[in-house]
Design an enzyme around this catalytic site. Structure first.
Site, PDB file in Angstrom:
ATOM      1  N   SER A 138       0.849  -1.182   0.000  1.00  0.00           N
ATOM      2  CA  SER A 138       0.000   0.000   0.000  1.00  0.00           C
ATOM      3  C   SER A 138       0.887   1.235   0.000  1.00  0.00           C
ATOM      4  CB  SER A 138      -0.897   0.009   1.251  1.00  0.00           C
ATOM      5  OG  SER A 138      -1.523   1.268   1.424  1.00  0.00           O
ATOM      6  N   TYR A 148      -0.851  -0.647  10.468  1.00  0.00           N
ATOM      7  CA  TYR A 148      -1.170  -1.026   9.089  1.00  0.00           C
ATOM      8  C   TYR A 148      -0.055  -0.586   8.148  1.00  0.00           C
ATOM      9  CZ  TYR A 148      -3.559  -1.358   4.607  1.00  0.00           C
ATOM     10  OH  TYR A 148      -3.886  -1.672   3.307  1.00  0.00           O
TER      11      TYR A 148
END
Length: 257
Positions: A138, A148
């Protein structure tokens, strides 16, 4: 016909990879936790494209689930030519607001599973002298934004390092770092998205087309959109202390509510 194995295949980016690869004539091994959805997906892709679609139900937050996929990737008589490590999820909340068990589950799926499945696939691929792995990270990997982002940064660094180690072997590894994509990801995490600007959203099918093009060109890192490439270029030259403040404020403005 070659075979591609896709984790998290039933929705979002994983489903877009499945559609594109089936359309290109690849047989598929579809991996997710929901057997019913997997069977429906396999039937649809077989009927539409005439390819073979194998279903493998596995929960990659467990050792048993990871072992099931490792075993499938290691079969010498049923080789997998392309692995798409796409399974992943997000936790709603800031650091210390999220239960430790959920944080550890995220690391299991994003880091341990990616390491083990990549290793299982690459061992067989290197022996054959060909193959490819796409590990979905990501753009959050490039900014200081919680667990994350940290787990996605691990994916990006691991993949690029492994790609260098395997140079000349015929095996290609690439970290795919998309921005925001309209999928079930945010809904499953209980994250609202109505406050996110429209220009930040990417189309999953276009993203996959760009990613596969980058893989064919031998890239080890793919940020498949000019908008996010520009944003990440700015992030690289921004001092980390300042960047941390910006991403924190942006997260509060555009993040889950």
């Amino acid at each position: 016909m070659t075979t591609a194995l896709i984790t998290g295949s039933t929705a979002g980016i994983g489903a877009a990879f499945a559609r594109r690869l089936a359309g290109d004539g690849h047989n598929l091994v579809l991996v997710a936790r929901d057997t019913k959805r997997l069977q429906e997906q396999a039937t649809e892709l077989h009927d539409r494209h005439g390819i073979e679609a194998e279903v493998l139900t596995a929960d990659l937050s467990t050792d048993k689930g990871i072992e099931l996929v490792e075993e499938r990737l290691s079969r010498p008589r049923e080789p997998v030519d392309l692995l798409i490590n796409n399974a992943g999820f997000g936790n709603k909340g800031r650091y210390l607001d999220v239960p430790m068990s959920d944080e550890l589950t995220m690391l299991k799926v994003h880091c341990e599973a990616v390491l083990r499945l990549t290793s299982a696939a690459v061992k067989s691929m290197r022996e054959r002298g060909r193959g490819g792995v796409v590990n979905v990270a990501s753009v959050a990997a490039f900014v200081p934004r919680g667990t994350y982002g940290a787990s996605k940064a691990w994916i990006a660094q691991f993949t690029q390092g492994a790609a260098k180690d395997l140079a000349g072997s015929g095996v290609r590894l690439m970290a795919l770092c998309p921005g925001l994509v309209r999928t079930e990801f945010h809904e499953r995490a209980g994250m609202g998205t109505s406050n996110i600007p429209k220009w930040m959203w990417l189309d999953a099918d276009k993203l996959v087309a760009a990613a596969l093009s980058d893989l064919a060109r031998g890239k080890s890192l793919s940020i498949p959109d000019p908008r996010y490439k520009a944003l990440m270029g700015v992030a690289k030259v921004t001092p980390r202390s300042l960047l941390g403040g910006i991403t924190s404020r942006t997260g509060r403005k555009y993040g889950p509510r």
